[in-house]
Design a protein around this motif. Sequence first.
Motif, PDB file in Angstrom:
ATOM      1  N   GLU A   1      -8.521   5.306 -11.571  1.00  0.00           N
ATOM      2  CA  GLU A   1      -9.960   5.522 -11.751  1.00  0.00           C
ATOM      3  C   GLU A   1     -10.221   6.663 -12.730  1.00  0.00           C
ATOM      4  OE1 GLU A   1     -13.773   6.897  -9.025  1.00  0.00           O
ATOM      5  OE2 GLU A   1     -12.231   5.620  -8.120  1.00  0.00           O
TER       6      GLU A   1
ATOM      7  N   LYS B   1      -1.098   3.790  -2.137  1.00  0.00           N
ATOM      8  CA  LYS B   1      -2.186   3.042  -2.759  1.00  0.00           C
ATOM      9  C   LYS B   1      -3.326   3.971  -3.162  1.00  0.00           C
ATOM     10  CE  LYS B   1      -5.788  -0.305  -1.467  1.00  0.00           C
ATOM     11  NZ  LYS B   1      -6.868   0.678  -1.237  1.00  0.00           N
ATOM     12  N   GLU B   2      -3.594   4.984  -2.347  1.00  0.00           N
ATOM     13  CA  GLU B   2      -4.725   5.868  -2.608  1.00  0.00           C
ATOM     14  C   GLU B   2      -4.497   6.738  -3.837  1.00  0.00           C
ATOM     15  OE1 GLU B   2      -6.204   6.199   2.059  1.00  0.00           O
ATOM     16  OE2 GLU B   2      -4.870   7.726   1.216  1.00  0.00           O
TER      17      GLU B   2
ATOM     18  N   CYS C   1      -4.685   4.432  -6.964  1.00  0.00           N
ATOM     19  CA  CYS C   1      -6.059   4.037  -7.286  1.00  0.00           C
ATOM     20  C   CYS C   1      -6.862   5.204  -7.850  1.00  0.00           C
ATOM     21  CB  CYS C   1      -6.752   3.480  -6.043  1.00  0.00           C
ATOM     22  SG  CYS C   1      -6.169   1.846  -5.537  1.00  0.00           S
ATOM     23  N   ALA C   2      -6.649   6.398  -7.287  1.00  0.00           N
ATOM     24  CA  ALA C   2      -7.368   7.575  -7.773  1.00  0.00           C
ATOM     25  C   ALA C   2      -6.987   7.897  -9.216  1.00  0.00           C
ATOM     26  CB  ALA C   2      -7.076   8.773  -6.865  1.00  0.00           C
TER      27      ALA C   2
ATOM     28  N   SER D   1       0.808  -1.219   0.000  1.00  0.00           N
ATOM     29  CA  SER D   1       0.000   0.000   0.000  1.00  0.00           C
ATOM     30  C   SER D   1       0.842   1.270   0.000  1.00  0.00           C
ATOM     31  CB  SER D   1      -0.945   0.010   1.203  1.00  0.00           C
ATOM     32  OG  SER D   1      -0.240  -0.201   2.413  1.00  0.00           O
TER      33      SER D   1
ATOM     34  N   ALA E   1     -11.965  11.079  -7.029  1.00  0.00           N
ATOM     35  CA  ALA E   1     -11.546   9.732  -6.646  1.00  0.00           C
ATOM     36  C   ALA E   1     -10.764   9.756  -5.334  1.00  0.00           C
ATOM     37  CB  ALA E   1     -10.701   9.113  -7.762  1.00  0.00           C
ATOM     38  N   MET E   2      -9.922  10.782  -5.153  1.00  0.00           N
ATOM     39  CA  MET E   2      -9.165  10.907  -3.907  1.00  0.00           C
ATOM     40  C   MET E   2     -10.110  11.121  -2.723  1.00  0.00           C
ATOM     41  SD  MET E   2      -5.943  10.433  -3.774  1.00  0.00           S
ATOM     42  CE  MET E   2      -5.895  11.081  -2.105  1.00  0.00           C
TER      43      MET E   2
ATOM     44  N   LYS F   1     -13.048   9.987  -2.384  1.00  0.00           N
ATOM     45  CA  LYS F   1     -13.652   8.693  -2.053  1.00  0.00           C
ATOM     46  C   LYS F   1     -12.653   7.765  -1.371  1.00  0.00           C
ATOM     47  CE  LYS F   1     -15.189   8.020  -6.285  1.00  0.00           C
ATOM     48  NZ  LYS F   1     -15.801   7.337  -7.457  1.00  0.00           N
ATOM     49  N   GLN F   2     -11.368   7.888  -1.767  1.00  0.00           N
ATOM     50  CA  GLN F   2     -10.323   7.027  -1.205  1.00  0.00           C
ATOM     51  C   GLN F   2     -10.002   7.375   0.246  1.00  0.00           C
ATOM     52  OE1 GLN F   2      -8.223   4.511  -2.463  1.00  0.00           O
ATOM     53  NE2 GLN F   2      -9.479   4.326  -4.282  1.00  0.00           N
ATOM     54  N   ASN F   3     -10.031   8.677   0.571  1.00  0.00           N
ATOM     55  CA  ASN F   3      -9.498   9.121   1.853  1.00  0.00           C
ATOM     56  C   ASN F   3     -10.454  10.125   2.506  1.00  0.00           C
ATOM     57  OD1 ASN F   3      -7.939  10.846   3.758  1.00  0.00           O
ATOM     58  ND2 ASN F   3      -6.237   9.561   3.135  1.00  0.00           N
TER      59      ASN F   3
END
Length: 495
Positions: free
Chosen positions: A383, A375-376, A379-380, A358, A433-434, A436-438
């Motif tokens: 996406e 990881k965040e 992933c962002a 991660s 997206a960020m 939603k991630q954090n």
Amino acid sequence: MSLKTIAAKIFAKIIYNKTQNWAKNPVVTQQKVFLDLIRQATNTQFGIDHNFKSIKTVEDFVKVVPVRDYEGLKPYVDRVVKGEANVLWRGKPLYFAKTSGTTSGAKYIPLTKESMPFHIEAARNAILHYIHETGKADFVDGKMIFLQGSPILEEKYGINFGRLSGIVAHFVPKYLQKNRMPSWETNCIEDWETKVNAIVEETLNENMTVISGIPSWVQMYFEKLHEKGGKPIGEIFKNFNLFIYGGVNYEPYRAKFENLIGRKVDSIELFPASEGFFAYQDSQKEKGMLLLLNAGIFYEFIKSDAFSTENPRRYTIGEVEIGVNYVLIISTNAGLWGYNIGDTVQFTSTKPYRVIVSGRIKHYISAFGEHVIGKEVECALQEAIIGTSVRINEFTVAPQITPQIGLPYHEWFIEFENEPEDLTAFEEAINSAMRKQNVYYDDLIVGKVLRRLVITKVSKNGFQDYMKSIGKLGGQNKIPRLSNDRSIIDLLIKE
């Protein structure tokens, strides 16, 4: 089907069955590893200093062996480097893997006769699991390339020193010697750009079926191949169907790779380090990599959000939870004890135990309490790219705490291969997206402590030029995804 292909499939089934034996008994397996490590190191200097004779349980171990990073263990390592025996492990190590430095410069990680075989077997077993699951084994008849450091070693006090990938090059099995590329002479070239050019010349007309390396440096190889051959990599290497990688997340590179190759290829992710080979992707269907519980490494895990507190709890394999961010702590048959390697992991499965990397405990952004991890951001970005023609070569993120105008923000430095048609919309997609991630990042945006992230475009080859300027072009070196200050950015902008 060749005899070599048939033999590979038979061997793959044997290794798969052996893996199942320990993977289905994780707690017992780790307990056996733990007790064996303590037994073998009881009479070492470290074992004497920490009263290993009295250790019967993991609880006993935790009481007498604190968590240390390289700096904490360095006084013992320095004695081993100078040739002293029986300090961290029995006898002397076979090798020292030289890695990128911390505050003390270069780090020297011991590799022993007990630990070295696991580095080799793990990489082999990753391929064998792929063969067992997919039934694909024809690639064993083609050429395989492993982009790695120079195998030239330096001897001091009866111990050889070198880069891990260069050390591993000395252990390539005989049955792979004829298939393996590049040549020994080319592999010994120190300058990375010269080396890649030589590899292109050697491999351009070969039947390459497997290519392995850190994605960013394989991408450089592919670009030079494409420039030289004038065709997609998939046409230059018609039988290339397997990419093996480690060190960084492949997803941010995937779109660029598939464009360079001209088609999709299967991939296998590895989690190797000088300190040990921790995990490999054992399935094309399941998320995460199989944590190697029988490989001479005893694992402990500390929750990342508690890591900086006094005496945080150290969890063992039977106590971890899926989706929690843990700092990885290891004790090994190379003489590392309660050692923090700096990586953070999350479990994706506990039957069997699979992990994803991660991030790095030192690579994060929390300038405002947001606790953003690698990881965040990966992933962002992934996406935001979905459904677009955007392709990215490299990126890193840092906070801008004192902007000339407006609120602070996170600044994303991105080297695009294909730029977004609307950069503002792309910024918004990543930002959403960020959020939603954090949840902490979202709170800071809502509370108007931070404004939406900002993208700064990096010129073509900007990251390569930066790595070259700090003497870390190629090999196992990687761009940090995150920094909590702007030290990397300041140098990058200068290029």
